[in-house]
Write an enzyme that holds these catalytic residues in place. Structure first.
Site, PDB file in Angstrom:
ATOM      1  N   VAL A 198       0.870  -1.168   0.000  1.00 37.43           N
ATOM      2  CA  VAL A 198       0.000   0.000   0.000  1.00 37.43           C
ATOM      3  C   VAL A 198       0.904   1.214   0.000  1.00 37.43           C
ATOM      4  O   VAL A 198       1.859   1.286   0.775  1.00 37.43           O
ATOM      5  CB  VAL A 198      -0.890   0.028   1.264  1.00 37.43           C
TER       6      VAL A 198
ATOM      7  N   LYS B  28       1.812  -4.655  22.388  1.00 39.89           N
ATOM      8  CA  LYS B  28       1.590  -5.145  21.022  1.00 39.89           C
ATOM      9  C   LYS B  28       2.000  -6.616  20.910  1.00 39.89           C
ATOM     10  O   LYS B  28       3.191  -6.929  20.872  1.00 39.89           O
ATOM     11  CB  LYS B  28       2.406  -4.291  20.035  1.00 39.89           C
TER      12      LYS B  28
ATOM     13  N   CYS C  54       1.908 -12.095  27.428  1.00 43.34           N
ATOM     14  CA  CYS C  54       3.318 -12.221  27.115  1.00 43.34           C
ATOM     15  C   CYS C  54       3.864 -13.433  27.871  1.00 43.34           C
ATOM     16  O   CYS C  54       4.059 -13.360  29.086  1.00 43.34           O
ATOM     17  CB  CYS C  54       4.027 -10.939  27.559  1.00 43.34           C
TER      18      CYS C  54
ATOM     19  N   ALA D  61       0.561 -10.882  19.470  1.00 48.96           N
ATOM     20  CA  ALA D  61      -0.399 -11.692  18.718  1.00 48.96           C
ATOM     21  C   ALA D  61      -1.583 -12.063  19.619  1.00 48.96           C
ATOM     22  O   ALA D  61      -2.723 -12.183  19.155  1.00 48.96           O
ATOM     23  CB  ALA D  61       0.286 -12.948  18.191  1.00 48.96           C
TER      24      ALA D  61
ATOM     25  N   CYS E  18       5.832  -7.174  21.580  1.00 56.18           N
ATOM     26  CA  CYS E  18       6.173  -8.136  22.629  1.00 56.18           C
ATOM     27  C   CYS E  18       7.276  -7.609  23.556  1.00 56.18           C
ATOM     28  O   CYS E  18       8.444  -8.003  23.445  1.00 56.18           O
ATOM     29  CB  CYS E  18       6.571  -9.482  22.056  1.00 56.18           C
TER      30      CYS E  18
HETATM   31  P1  FAD Z   1       2.620  -8.358  11.486  1.00 50.59           P
HETATM   32  O1  FAD Z   1       2.276  -9.760  11.849  1.00 50.59           O
HETATM   33  O2  FAD Z   1       4.033  -7.938  11.672  1.00 50.59           O
HETATM   34  O3  FAD Z   1       2.141  -8.126   9.993  1.00 50.59           O
HETATM   35  C1  FAD Z   1       2.227  -6.890   9.322  1.00 50.59           C
HETATM   36  C2  FAD Z   1       2.147  -7.189   7.836  1.00 50.59           C
HETATM   37  O4  FAD Z   1       1.988  -5.971   7.116  1.00 50.59           O
HETATM   38  C3  FAD Z   1       3.413  -7.856   7.294  1.00 50.59           C
HETATM   39  O5  FAD Z   1       3.080  -9.074   6.670  1.00 50.59           O
HETATM   40  C4  FAD Z   1       3.981  -6.853   6.308  1.00 50.59           C
HETATM   41  O6  FAD Z   1       4.596  -7.448   5.184  1.00 50.59           O
HETATM   42  C5  FAD Z   1       2.737  -6.074   5.918  1.00 50.59           C
HETATM   43  N1  FAD Z   1       3.035  -4.718   5.453  1.00 50.59           N
HETATM   44  C6  FAD Z   1       3.872  -3.800   5.989  1.00 50.59           C
HETATM   45  N2  FAD Z   1       3.869  -2.670   5.249  1.00 50.59           N
HETATM   46  C7  FAD Z   1       2.995  -2.877   4.237  1.00 50.59           C
HETATM   47  C8  FAD Z   1       2.519  -2.070   3.168  1.00 50.59           C
HETATM   48  N3  FAD Z   1       2.946  -0.821   2.967  1.00 50.59           N
HETATM   49  N4  FAD Z   1       1.593  -2.595   2.339  1.00 50.59           N
HETATM   50  C9  FAD Z   1       1.101  -3.853   2.528  1.00 50.59           C
HETATM   51  N5  FAD Z   1       1.521  -4.656   3.514  1.00 50.59           N
HETATM   52  C10 FAD Z   1       2.454  -4.171   4.367  1.00 50.59           C
HETATM   53  N6  FAD Z   1       3.209 -12.074  20.451  1.00 50.59           N
HETATM   54  C11 FAD Z   1       2.574 -12.896  21.326  1.00 50.59           C
HETATM   55  O7  FAD Z   1       1.359 -12.872  21.418  1.00 50.59           O
HETATM   56  N7  FAD Z   1       3.254 -13.761  22.132  1.00 50.59           N
HETATM   57  C12 FAD Z   1       4.596 -13.864  22.078  1.00 50.59           C
HETATM   58  O8  FAD Z   1       5.183 -14.663  22.795  1.00 50.59           O
HETATM   59  C13 FAD Z   1       5.301 -13.019  21.152  1.00 50.59           C
HETATM   60  N8  FAD Z   1       6.653 -13.081  21.064  1.00 50.59           N
HETATM   61  C14 FAD Z   1       7.304 -12.356  20.103  1.00 50.59           C
HETATM   62  C15 FAD Z   1       8.676 -12.501  19.968  1.00 50.59           C
HETATM   63  C16 FAD Z   1       9.359 -11.832  18.969  1.00 50.59           C
HETATM   64  C17 FAD Z   1      10.851 -12.011  18.850  1.00 50.59           C
HETATM   65  C18 FAD Z   1       8.640 -11.002  18.049  1.00 50.59           C
HETATM   66  C19 FAD Z   1       9.371 -10.314  16.925  1.00 50.59           C
HETATM   67  C20 FAD Z   1       7.275 -10.837  18.192  1.00 50.59           C
HETATM   68  C21 FAD Z   1       6.592 -11.499  19.222  1.00 50.59           C
HETATM   69  N9  FAD Z   1       5.220 -11.352  19.405  1.00 50.59           N
HETATM   70  C22 FAD Z   1       4.555 -12.128  20.339  1.00 50.59           C
HETATM   71  C23 FAD Z   1       4.491 -10.244  18.725  1.00 50.59           C
HETATM   72  C24 FAD Z   1       3.681 -10.685  17.524  1.00 50.59           C
HETATM   73  O9  FAD Z   1       4.434 -11.441  16.633  1.00 50.59           O
HETATM   74  C25 FAD Z   1       3.143  -9.427  16.841  1.00 50.59           C
HETATM   75  O10 FAD Z   1       2.498  -8.613  17.799  1.00 50.59           O
HETATM   76  C26 FAD Z   1       2.159  -9.768  15.720  1.00 50.59           C
HETATM   77  O11 FAD Z   1       2.781 -10.515  14.721  1.00 50.59           O
HETATM   78  C27 FAD Z   1       1.590  -8.478  15.139  1.00 50.59           C
HETATM   79  O12 FAD Z   1       0.711  -8.759  14.089  1.00 50.59           O
HETATM   80  P2  FAD Z   1       0.349  -7.601  13.029  1.00 50.59           P
HETATM   81  O13 FAD Z   1      -0.618  -8.192  12.083  1.00 50.59           O
HETATM   82  O14 FAD Z   1       0.005  -6.353  13.741  1.00 50.59           O
HETATM   83  O15 FAD Z   1       1.747  -7.333  12.310  1.00 50.59           O
HETATM   84  C1  UQ1 Z   2      -2.736 -16.145  22.482  1.00 48.00           C
HETATM   85  O1  UQ1 Z   2      -3.947 -16.134  22.247  1.00 48.00           O
HETATM   86  C2  UQ1 Z   2      -1.821 -15.979  21.411  1.00 48.00           C
HETATM   87  O2  UQ1 Z   2      -2.285 -15.799  20.122  1.00 48.00           O
HETATM   88  C3  UQ1 Z   2      -2.572 -16.915  19.396  1.00 48.00           C
HETATM   89  C4  UQ1 Z   2      -0.452 -15.948  21.660  1.00 48.00           C
HETATM   90  O3  UQ1 Z   2       0.371 -15.699  20.616  1.00 48.00           O
HETATM   91  C5  UQ1 Z   2       1.166 -16.624  20.138  1.00 48.00           C
HETATM   92  C6  UQ1 Z   2       0.052 -16.129  22.983  1.00 48.00           C
HETATM   93  O4  UQ1 Z   2       1.285 -16.107  23.178  1.00 48.00           O
HETATM   94  C7  UQ1 Z   2      -0.883 -16.315  24.060  1.00 48.00           C
HETATM   95  C8  UQ1 Z   2      -0.330 -16.545  25.436  1.00 48.00           C
HETATM   96  C9  UQ1 Z   2      -2.241 -16.303  23.825  1.00 48.00           C
HETATM   97  C10 UQ1 Z   2      -3.254 -16.453  24.941  1.00 48.00           C
HETATM   98  C11 UQ1 Z   2      -3.773 -17.845  25.007  1.00 48.00           C
HETATM   99  C12 UQ1 Z   2      -3.978 -18.548  26.132  1.00 48.00           C
HETATM  100  C13 UQ1 Z   2      -4.516 -19.927  26.022  1.00 48.00           C
HETATM  101  C14 UQ1 Z   2      -3.652 -18.050  27.476  1.00 48.00           C
END
Ligand code: FAD
Ligand code: UQ1
Length: 452
Positions: free
Chosen positions: A120, A346, A381, A348, A203
């Site tokens: 985008v 922030k 987390c 997943a 995260c």
């Molecule tokens: P993303 O999944 O990052 O997706 C964004 C998308 O937008 C990408 O695919 C990208 O290509 C696309 N994009 C960017 N710019 C453009 C554009 N201009 N046009 C079109 N597309 C574009 N979360 C947990 O819940 N538990 C955990 O234990 C955890 N541990 C983590 C550990 C690490 C090391 C990291 C890096 C993250 C962790 N997270 C964890 C966080 C989690 O991965 C993110 O919060 C989640 O992926 C965010 O989803 P999102 O859709 O907002 O962004």
């Molecule tokens: C969760 O829902 C989620 O998204 C699928 C994560 O990301 C990978 C998580 O790390 C956690 C902890 C949850 C919460 C789920 C439960 C069962 C506590």
């Protein structure tokens, strides 16, 4: 309904006003023909356009397909590979393979939903359009923004080129996560340094999870006495929720880890294995640390396309209502995940809870009703504190614990490690991304009811 030379539609409404009416939901779908007649014939139109095909985008495209039908939904995502980022903590610690985090994007787009493989480039919410590669316009009735957060390694002097040297890694990028594991295996003697930047991050626990894994690894391999563990964080606290901060501080004491608060990484001299930090409370004061291993958590910010765009707030984040996820100014625009200004951590896990709320919000907006379901800021987390231990932090907008299980989640637990390492990936690929996982709230209520 015809187009005049000046863009006035013969239904009597100016294109601009038509868009406004459409936005407030009183003009029904009449404007749809705007996009398929006259000189706009080349413009692609979808009822729902999702931008970003990460965790939030794929999840919402699955939910929107169920709501309006596959053919009416498009998702715009340039990348051919989708990553399950939460497992990168374990990849950096050598407990999982990087390949296990990747799937072809194509395999995750719900069947029938149109994948527009593009970036985008700009937003024009007054006209219900976005611009993509090759200056192409896509128009929509409803727009969901899920662009994630941008990594900004280049804001640290000496990076990203410093990653060409050994002894430095970063779990935050697919390009550098395996370098963390390599640095850990190569560790001989000296400082093991872990950083936390002076920006919002995704995260917020991940910068320290890898430190606990590294400490456990060096203990396991008999090298712990040769290592000095240092966590240099820009924050003034170890974690934002007191219950879990107290538990982590105990662990930090017990494992002899040094924490320097308000210390921000500003430069890496990778050839000399030196990291330079500024003291955020004493402007101008810097400290140089020699390292045997350095784990960098990069500065992060909103994606470029959002900054100064009409859908963003002053900081560049998508400006949404914190309870409904509806855009504050454009009622047919919604945001989810890391790219929003939702005042929660922030993750997943947060996206799972947000997706259930947003699903409901959009249903009601589609029926010209007021959004009613309220997001409480749920986020989680899993704080990995060893190769078989996790403190499962779960909390809300008020930084109050909001725990799923009727046990003390402030304790390190083996069961929670298995949940993080084995159950969560399954939940992500097969439930969340398919639009069937809206977070653990129903289980929490059920499990806690059992106790009453
Ligand atoms: P993303 O999944 O990052 O997706 C964004 C998308 O937008 C990408 O695919 C990208 O290509 C696309 N994009 C960017 N710019 C453009 C554009 N201009 N046009 C079109 N597309 C574009 N979360 C947990 O819940 N538990 C955990 O234990 C955890 N541990 C983590 C550990 C690490 C090391 C990291 C890096 C993250 C962790 N997270 C964890 C966080 C989690 O991965 C993110 O919060 C989640 O992926 C965010 O989803 P999102 O859709 O907002 O962004
Ligand atoms: C969760 O829902 C989620 O998204 C699928 C994560 O990301 C990978 C998580 O790390 C956690 C902890 C949850 C919460 C789920 C439960 C069962 C506590």
């Amino acid at each position: 309904m015809k187009m005049s030379a000046f863009g006035v539609i013969s239904c009597g409404i100016h294109a601009h006003q038509c868009a406004q009416l459409l936005r407030i939901g009183v003009h029904g779908g009449a404007c749809r023909s705007l996009h398929v007649t006259g000189r706009y014939a080349a413009k692609e139109y979808y009822d729902v356009v999702v931008v970003g095909g990460g965790a939030g985008g794929i999840t919402m495209s699955a939910r929107m397909k169920r709501k309006v039908g596959a053919g009416k939904v498009a998702i715009i995502e340039p990348s051919e590979t989708h990553y399950y980022q939460p497992i990168w903590t374990l990849v950096g610690g050598g407990a999982k393979k990087l390949a296990s985090s990747a799937r072809p994007t194509e395999s995750l787009i719900p069947s029938g939903v149109k994948w527009i493989k593009s970036e985008v480039k700009s937003f024009d919410p007054d006209k219900n359009t976005i611009r993509i590669n090759d200056d192409k316009e896509i128009s929509y009735k409803y727009l969901i923004i899920a662009l994630g957060i941008k990594l900004q390694y280049e804001k640290i002097k000496g990076l990203p080129e410093g990653f060409n040297y050994p002894k430095i890694g970063s779990n935050y990028s697919v390009k550098t996560v395996e370098k963390t594991w390599k640095a850990l295996q190569d560790f001989k003697k000296g400082n093991a340094v872990f950083t936390f930047p002076n920006t919002p991050v995704k995260c917020a626990g991940a910068p320290q999870k890898i430190m606990y894994l590294s400490e456990a690894y060096l203990r396991k391999t008999g090298k712990r006495s040769d290592a000095n563990f240092i966590f240099n964080t820009s924050l003034g606290v170890i974690f934002g929720v007191k219950k879990y901060a107290d538990a982590l501080l105990e662990i930090i004491k017990e494992r002899n880890i040094q924490v320097n608060y308000r210390h921000n990484l500003i430069e890496v001299r990778a050839d000399k294995r030196e990291a330079v930090f500024e003291n955020l409370d004493k402007p101008g004061e810097t400290k140089v640390l020699e390292y045997e291993m350095l784990h960098v958590t990069p500065p992060m910010g909103p994606p470029d396309v959002l900054v100064n765009s009409p859908v963003a707030d002053a900081g560049g984040w998508v400006d949404v209502d914190k309870e409904t996820l509806q855009h504050k100014k454009y009622p047919n625009v919604f945001g989810i995940g890391d790219c929003t200004n939702l005042p929660t951590s922030k993750t997943a896990a947060a996206i799972a809870a947000q997706s259930a709320v947003l699903d409901k919000t959009i249903s009601l907006v589609m029926k010209n009703q007021r959004p009613s379901m309220k997001y409480d800021g749920y986020t989680s987390c899993p704080l990995v504190t060893g190769y078989n231990k996790v403190i499962l932090a779960e909390f809300d907008y008020n930084a109050q614990p909001l725990e799923t299980f009727p046990i003390d989640q402030g304790k390190e637990r083996r069961t929670m490690y298995h949940m993080k390492a084995d159950m969560m990936p399954f939940l992500y690929w097969h439930m969340l991304l398919k639009g069937y996982w809206g977070g653990p709230a129903p289980f929490r209520k059920l499990l806690h009811l059992g106790l009453k």
